[in-house]
Design a protein around this motif. Structure first.
Motif, PDB file in Angstrom:
ATOM      1  N   ARG A  42       1.861   6.393  -6.919  1.00 11.71           N
ATOM      2  CA  ARG A  42       1.168   6.830  -8.246  1.00 11.71           C
ATOM      3  C   ARG A  42       1.364   5.716  -9.382  1.00 11.71           C
ATOM      4  N   SER A  43       2.612   5.514  -9.697  1.00  5.04           N
ATOM      5  CA  SER A  43       2.699   4.526 -10.796  1.00  5.04           C
ATOM      6  C   SER A  43       2.245   3.324 -10.598  1.00  5.04           C
ATOM      7  N   GLN A  44       2.114   2.773  -9.149  1.00  2.74           N
ATOM      8  CA  GLN A  44       1.509   1.532  -8.810  1.00  2.74           C
ATOM      9  C   GLN A  44       0.123   1.657  -8.881  1.00  2.74           C
ATOM     10  N   MET A  45      -0.803   2.615  -8.409  1.00  2.41           N
ATOM     11  CA  MET A  45      -1.966   2.866  -8.772  1.00  2.41           C
ATOM     12  C   MET A  45      -2.332   2.968 -10.299  1.00  2.41           C
ATOM     13  N   ALA A  46      -1.620   3.416 -11.037  1.00  7.47           N
ATOM     14  CA  ALA A  46      -1.793   3.500 -12.380  1.00  7.47           C
ATOM     15  C   ALA A  46      -1.655   1.834 -13.021  1.00  7.47           C
ATOM     16  N   ASN A 103       3.413   2.301  -0.662  1.00  7.37           N
ATOM     17  CA  ASN A 103       3.150   2.924   0.250  1.00  7.37           C
ATOM     18  C   ASN A 103       1.559   2.227   0.810  1.00  7.37           C
ATOM     19  N   PRO A 104       1.677   1.879   2.300  1.00 16.20           N
ATOM     20  CA  PRO A 104       0.324   1.512   2.708  1.00 16.20           C
ATOM     21  C   PRO A 104      -1.050   2.050   2.452  1.00 16.20           C
ATOM     22  N   LEU A 105      -0.930   3.432   2.429  1.00 15.30           N
ATOM     23  CA  LEU A 105      -2.139   4.099   1.829  1.00 15.30           C
ATOM     24  C   LEU A 105      -2.452   3.913   0.717  1.00 15.30           C
ATOM     25  N   ALA A 106      -1.560   3.612  -0.204  1.00 19.91           N
ATOM     26  CA  ALA A 106      -1.821   3.773  -1.662  1.00 19.91           C
ATOM     27  C   ALA A 106      -2.816   2.300  -1.713  1.00 19.91           C
ATOM     28  N   ILE A 107      -2.123   1.129  -1.105  1.00 19.09           N
ATOM     29  CA  ILE A 107      -2.843  -0.134  -1.053  1.00 19.09           C
ATOM     30  C   ILE A 107      -4.288   0.172  -0.538  1.00 19.09           C
ATOM     31  N   GLU A 108      -4.505   0.755   0.711  1.00 21.30           N
ATOM     32  CA  GLU A 108      -5.545   1.186   1.030  1.00 21.30           C
ATOM     33  C   GLU A 108      -6.689   1.666   0.056  1.00 21.30           C
ATOM     34  N   VAL A 109      -6.164   2.762  -0.522  1.00 19.76           N
ATOM     35  CA  VAL A 109      -7.433   3.524  -1.087  1.00 19.76           C
ATOM     36  C   VAL A 109      -7.608   2.692  -2.343  1.00 19.76           C
ATOM     37  N   VAL A 159     -11.561   0.979  -3.927  1.00 20.89           N
ATOM     38  CA  VAL A 159     -12.146   0.901  -5.099  1.00 20.89           C
ATOM     39  C   VAL A 159     -12.294  -0.635  -5.687  1.00 20.89           C
ATOM     40  N   GLY A 160     -11.757  -1.417  -5.084  1.00 21.59           N
ATOM     41  CA  GLY A 160     -12.127  -2.807  -5.132  1.00 21.59           C
ATOM     42  C   GLY A 160     -10.537  -3.508  -5.994  1.00 21.59           C
ATOM     43  N   ILE A 161      -9.564  -2.813  -6.253  1.00 17.51           N
ATOM     44  CA  ILE A 161      -8.103  -3.112  -6.588  1.00 17.51           C
ATOM     45  C   ILE A 161      -7.246  -3.700  -5.754  1.00 17.51           C
ATOM     46  N   ASP A 162      -7.009  -4.779  -5.891  1.00 18.15           N
ATOM     47  CA  ASP A 162      -5.953  -5.410  -4.659  1.00 18.15           C
ATOM     48  C   ASP A 162      -4.587  -5.310  -5.113  1.00 18.15           C
ATOM     49  N   MET A 163      -3.752  -4.374  -4.453  1.00 18.82           N
ATOM     50  CA  MET A 163      -2.234  -4.234  -4.830  1.00 18.82           C
ATOM     51  C   MET A 163      -1.550  -4.827  -3.730  1.00 18.82           C
ATOM     52  N   SER A 164      -1.995  -5.664  -2.991  1.00 20.76           N
ATOM     53  CA  SER A 164      -1.300  -6.121  -1.552  1.00 20.76           C
ATOM     54  C   SER A 164      -0.166  -7.067  -2.078  1.00 20.76           C
ATOM     55  N   SER A 165       0.051  -7.443  -3.250  1.00 20.25           N
ATOM     56  CA  SER A 165       1.107  -8.299  -3.917  1.00 20.25           C
ATOM     57  C   SER A 165       1.917  -7.413  -4.692  1.00 20.25           C
ATOM     58  N   HIS A 166       1.770  -6.416  -4.997  1.00 18.61           N
ATOM     59  CA  HIS A 166       2.644  -5.422  -5.590  1.00 18.61           C
ATOM     60  C   HIS A 166       3.926  -5.118  -4.937  1.00 18.61           C
ATOM     61  N   PHE A 167       4.916  -4.764  -5.693  1.00 19.17           N
ATOM     62  CA  PHE A 167       6.248  -4.381  -5.022  1.00 19.17           C
ATOM     63  C   PHE A 167       6.931  -3.330  -5.877  1.00 19.17           C
ATOM     64  N   PRO A 168       7.957  -2.458  -5.474  1.00 20.06           N
ATOM     65  CA  PRO A 168       8.560  -1.598  -6.264  1.00 20.06           C
ATOM     66  C   PRO A 168       9.592  -2.433  -7.137  1.00 20.06           C
ATOM     67  N   ASP A 213      -8.220   8.840  -7.889  1.00 20.96           N
ATOM     68  CA  ASP A 213      -9.224   9.397  -8.720  1.00 20.96           C
ATOM     69  C   ASP A 213      -8.838   9.931 -10.011  1.00 20.96           C
ATOM     70  N   GLU A 214      -7.925  11.037 -10.107  1.00 17.52           N
ATOM     71  CA  GLU A 214      -7.201  11.493 -11.060  1.00 17.52           C
ATOM     72  C   GLU A 214      -6.643  10.354 -12.044  1.00 17.52           C
ATOM     73  N   ILE A 215      -5.828   9.509 -11.354  1.00 19.00           N
ATOM     74  CA  ILE A 215      -5.183   8.474 -12.201  1.00 19.00           C
ATOM     75  C   ILE A 215      -6.392   7.627 -12.811  1.00 19.00           C
ATOM     76  N   GLU A 216      -7.140   7.456 -12.189  1.00 19.60           N
ATOM     77  CA  GLU A 216      -8.201   6.546 -12.933  1.00 19.60           C
ATOM     78  C   GLU A 216      -8.857   7.164 -14.023  1.00 19.60           C
ATOM     79  N   LYS A 217      -9.113   8.710 -13.932  1.00 16.73           N
ATOM     80  CA  LYS A 217      -9.619   8.936 -14.964  1.00 16.73           C
ATOM     81  C   LYS A 217      -8.676   9.073 -16.249  1.00 16.73           C
ATOM     82  N   LYS A 218      -7.365   9.534 -15.854  1.00 21.57           N
ATOM     83  CA  LYS A 218      -6.319   9.481 -16.945  1.00 21.57           C
ATOM     84  C   LYS A 218      -6.208   8.040 -17.566  1.00 21.57           C
ATOM     85  N   VAL A 219      -6.191   7.018 -16.648  1.00 23.28           N
ATOM     86  CA  VAL A 219      -5.827   5.554 -17.270  1.00 23.28           C
ATOM     87  C   VAL A 219      -7.205   5.330 -18.202  1.00 23.28           C
TER      88      VAL A 219
END
Length: 137
Positions: free
Chosen positions: A15-19, A45-51, A55-64, A115-121
């Motif tokens: 969640r925090s990574q998607m935000a 989480n690989p599913l967070a990266i996938e979703v 929507v066109g946002i690459d998180m593959s280089s993110h790390f905790p 989708d909820e995170i996107e709205k809140k952001v």
């Protein structure tokens, strides 16, 4: 100086990574964005990266990251709804977004949370524009 926004949860793996991803995408010229966890996971989480890729946002280089990897003081501290008790982080605004953790659930749950995170952001960025970027400020 740009306002600093930090998104914090426990593992900093979803969640925090998607935000962070959405905030960097939509607020790239307006805010400094960070995410962190209080007890970080080994990987995003690989599913967070996938979703997010959907929507066109690459998180593959993110790390905790830990809360010690973010600035000691931020303007907005946003927790994701996981009951995180953060060590004291000075901030002007603290909010909890109350989002369910999709970890261990089907990809559809990740999409709902995304989708909820996107709205809140987007709402947060509009608020920041009004508070920090109105004429004469």
């Amino acid at each position: 100086m740009k306002p600093k926004v930090a998104f914090v949860c426990v593992g900093n793996s979803c969640r925090s990574q998607m935000a962070e991803g959405f905030a960097k995408h939509y607020g790239k010229d307006l805010i400094e964005v960070y995410s962190a966890g209080t007890d970080i996971a080994k990987e995003i989480n690989p599913l967070a990266i996938e979703v997010m890729k959907e929507v066109g946002i690459d998180m593959s280089s993110h790390f905790p990251k830990t809360i010690f990897d973010i600035p000691k003081e931020v303007d907005f501290l946003i927790t994701m709804g996981c009951g995180v008790e953060c060590p004291f982080i000075p901030c002007k605004v603290k909010e909890d977004w109350g989002l369910p953790d999709p970890a261990g659930k089907p990809i559809e749950e990740f999409r709902k949370v995304r989708d909820e995170i996107e709205k809140k952001v987007l709402v947060l960025i509009e608020r920041i524009k009004k508070e920090y970027y109105r004429e004469g400020k």
